[in-house]
Write an enzyme that holds these catalytic residues in place. Structure first.
Site, PDB file in Angstrom:
ATOM      1  N   ARG A  35     -14.107  14.828  -4.190  1.00 18.00           N
ATOM      2  CA  ARG A  35     -14.011  15.403  -2.941  1.00 18.00           C
ATOM      3  C   ARG A  35     -14.363  16.710  -2.766  1.00 18.00           C
ATOM      4  NH1 ARG A  35      -8.210  12.741  -0.548  1.00 18.00           N
ATOM      5  NH2 ARG A  35      -9.371  10.800   0.184  1.00 18.00           N
ATOM      6  N   LYS A 198      -0.540  -4.532  -0.720  1.00 19.15           N
ATOM      7  CA  LYS A 198       0.264  -4.955   0.690  1.00 19.15           C
ATOM      8  C   LYS A 198      -0.502  -5.707   1.675  1.00 19.15           C
ATOM      9  CE  LYS A 198       4.438  -1.879   0.445  1.00 19.15           C
ATOM     10  NZ  LYS A 198       4.887  -0.711   1.292  1.00 19.15           N
ATOM     11  N   GLY A 354      -7.826   2.551  -0.055  1.00 19.93           N
ATOM     12  CA  GLY A 354      -7.093   1.985  -1.066  1.00 19.93           C
ATOM     13  C   GLY A 354      -7.477   2.350  -2.574  1.00 19.93           C
ATOM     14  N   GLY A 377      -7.386   6.064   4.308  1.00 18.15           N
ATOM     15  CA  GLY A 377      -6.993   5.607   5.666  1.00 18.15           C
ATOM     16  C   GLY A 377      -8.113   5.820   6.899  1.00 18.15           C
TER      17      GLY A 377
HETATM   18  P1  AMP Z   1      -3.707  -0.109  -2.473  1.00 15.60           P
HETATM   19  O1  AMP Z   1      -3.433   1.318  -2.380  1.00 15.60           O
HETATM   20  O2  AMP Z   1      -2.939  -1.012  -1.349  1.00 15.60           O
HETATM   21  O3  AMP Z   1      -5.170  -0.605  -2.434  1.00 15.60           O
HETATM   22  O4  AMP Z   1      -3.156  -0.832  -3.718  1.00 15.60           O
HETATM   23  C1  AMP Z   1      -3.501  -0.562  -4.881  1.00 15.60           C
HETATM   24  C2  AMP Z   1      -2.445  -0.847  -5.885  1.00 15.60           C
HETATM   25  O5  AMP Z   1      -2.122  -2.042  -5.908  1.00 15.60           O
HETATM   26  C3  AMP Z   1      -3.055  -0.479  -7.418  1.00 15.60           C
HETATM   27  O6  AMP Z   1      -2.162   0.496  -7.837  1.00 15.60           O
HETATM   28  C4  AMP Z   1      -2.685  -1.828  -8.011  1.00 15.60           C
HETATM   29  O7  AMP Z   1      -2.173  -1.612  -9.371  1.00 15.60           O
HETATM   30  C5  AMP Z   1      -1.620  -2.523  -7.100  1.00 15.60           C
HETATM   31  N1  AMP Z   1      -1.838  -3.959  -7.380  1.00 15.60           N
HETATM   32  C6  AMP Z   1      -2.947  -4.629  -7.161  1.00 15.60           C
HETATM   33  N2  AMP Z   1      -2.481  -6.134  -7.746  1.00 15.60           N
HETATM   34  C7  AMP Z   1      -1.204  -6.002  -7.941  1.00 15.60           C
HETATM   35  C8  AMP Z   1      -0.436  -6.995  -8.252  1.00 15.60           C
HETATM   36  N3  AMP Z   1      -0.818  -8.285  -8.382  1.00 15.60           N
HETATM   37  N4  AMP Z   1       1.061  -6.965  -8.470  1.00 15.60           N
HETATM   38  C9  AMP Z   1       1.246  -5.227  -8.219  1.00 15.60           C
HETATM   39  N5  AMP Z   1       0.552  -4.418  -7.948  1.00 15.60           N
HETATM   40  C10 AMP Z   1      -0.723  -4.581  -7.677  1.00 15.60           C
END
Ligand code: AMP
Length: 396
Positions: A35, A198, A354, A377
């Site tokens: 960044r 999520k 993400g 975001g």
């Molecule tokens: P996000 O910020 O919503 O993109 O989420 C990213 C995070 O989701 C990362 O830290 C991953 O380790 C976690 N993640 C991805 N797949 C899984 C899973 N099957 N179980 C638990 N955490 C997960």
């Protein structure tokens, strides 16, 4: 769009909002300076025109007052070396000291202000606080794409004090240009790959993508809520029980809109959330009690990569599994490699939001995709079709 290219900064003081919200380790070393590097073209433009630069940013999430661990002083040394000059530092982003330091700045000099969020007024978008910031510069530049979706004092409100001298920086312009390529007029087939923890974070994005994409791949933690909603057994995998109905609705909507929604068909399971856990592979919806899905399985990798490789536009948001753990990175890595291959064959690939940007960096493939966004975001909201207040404030 007014960009810094349209302005000569000679003898002017540019008040630039940057996003220096970089990750630090426990010893306050920067673990990813992307960044900061991304803000250099705009800073160098002002300096080479013969202007001076006053930089404002936030770092982390301080709880409404100064906190040593969130001081921007931690990045000052690295930033000075990056610019090859001694960057000055104001211990408070507003007030008499900051004002006199800004006033005494010579062309070619750079002043970094302390963390904006040490003042709760920043996130509240307080008008008087914005006015205090505005006193520091002659021209306002917003180059902080990562916070452009927030109507904070430094990202949005401050712009009204520069009705005739407000611009977006090069990074912001580049981010918008790339996001736009995907948002409107994407070459087909257009595939979105959604992953991460999520469903709830990404519902609006998924819904708006259903009107645009040909293929929607869903992996990562969010896929287990879909599996459970369809009657499968998911053991201890991530679940958002209150989103199960929504998952079914999304499946129906995708069908109605002719979108090929692709879900995992198998999964790599573990007996605990640990890199050294015992592992196994099962079909989706057949996870035994006491086990959890932490990555997509080999059949899914095959299924997903075929779709990715045949795409002409790719948007990737969120990992396919817990890629931070070596034993569960395989699915995310395979998808990253498929995105690279599609890009080599002429597809436009945008990575962002993400943790997918962190994943692609971990695998050293950053330079082999079309664009890796610095925004999480902000990119999501832009893709959802929302107007970014930080951008709107420059246009008004
Ligand atoms: P996000 O910020 O919503 O993109 O989420 C990213 C995070 O989701 C990362 O830290 C991953 O380790 C976690 N993640 C991805 N797949 C899984 C899973 N099957 N179980 C638990 N955490 C997960």
């Amino acid at each position: 769009m007014n960009t810094v290219d349209q302005y000569n900064f000679k003898d002017k003081k540019a008040l630039i909002r940057v996003d220096f919200n970089v990750p630090l380790d426990k010893d306050f070393n920067i673990t990813d300076d992307k960044r900061m590097r991304a803000a250099l073209p705009t800073i160098n433009k002002v300096l080479s025109d013969g202007g001076a630069v006053i930089l404002m940013s936030h770092l982390g999430r301080p709880k409404g007052g100064p906190e040593q661990k969130y001081s921007l002083k931690h990045i000052l040394g690295d930033f000075s070396r990056m610019l090859d000059l001694t960057v000055k530092f104001a211990n408070d982003c507003v007030g008499l000291d900051a004002e006199s330091m800004a006033k005494n700045l010579f062309p070619g000099e750079v002043l970094l202000l302390e963390n904006l969020r040490f003042h709760p007024e920043e996130e509240k978008g307080d008008l008087q606080f914005a006015e205090q910031l505005a006193k520091l510069g002659d021209v306002y530049v917003n180059d902080a794409f990562g916070t452009a979706h927030r109507a904070h004092a430094s990202t949005t409100i401050v712009a009204q004090f520069f009705p005739k001298a407000k611009y977006v920086g090069y990074l912001m312009a580049e981010e918008l240009k790339n996001a736009e390529k995907v948002n409107h007029g994407a070459a087909k087939p257009f595939t979105a790959i959604m992953g991460g923890a999520k469903v709830s974070d990404k519902i609006l994005l998924i819904e708006s993508l259903l009107d645009k994409v040909d293929n929607l791949i869903i992996g990562g933690g969010m896929a287990y809520t879909f599996a459970k909603a369809q009657g499968g057994k998911i053991g201890n995998s991530l679940l958002e029980e209150d989103r199960m109905v929504l998952c079914l609705e999304l499946l129906v909507k995708a069908k109605a809109k002719g979108v090929n929604l692709v879900l995992p068909i198998d999964t790599v399971i573990a007996d605990k959330f640990d890199n050294d856990a015992s592992k196994n592979q099962v079909d989706t919806g057949e996870i035994p009690d006491g086990w959890m899905g932490l990555d997509i399985g080999p059949k899914t990798i095959e299924l997903f990569t075929q779709v990715v490789k045949n795409s002409k536009t790719i948007l990737w948001n969120g990992p396919m599994g817990v890629f931070e753990m070596e034993n569960f990175e395989k699915g995310t890595k395979a998808i990253a490699e498929a995105v690279v291959e599609a890009t080599k064959n002429g597809a436009f690939s945008l990575i962002g939001g993400g943790d997918s940007a962190a994943a692609i960096a971990k695998f050293g493939l950053e330079d082999q995709v079309s664009y890796v966004s610095t925004g999480g975001g902000a990119l999501l909201e832009y893709m959802e079709g929302k107007e970014l207040p930080g951008v709107k404030a420059i246009q008004e």
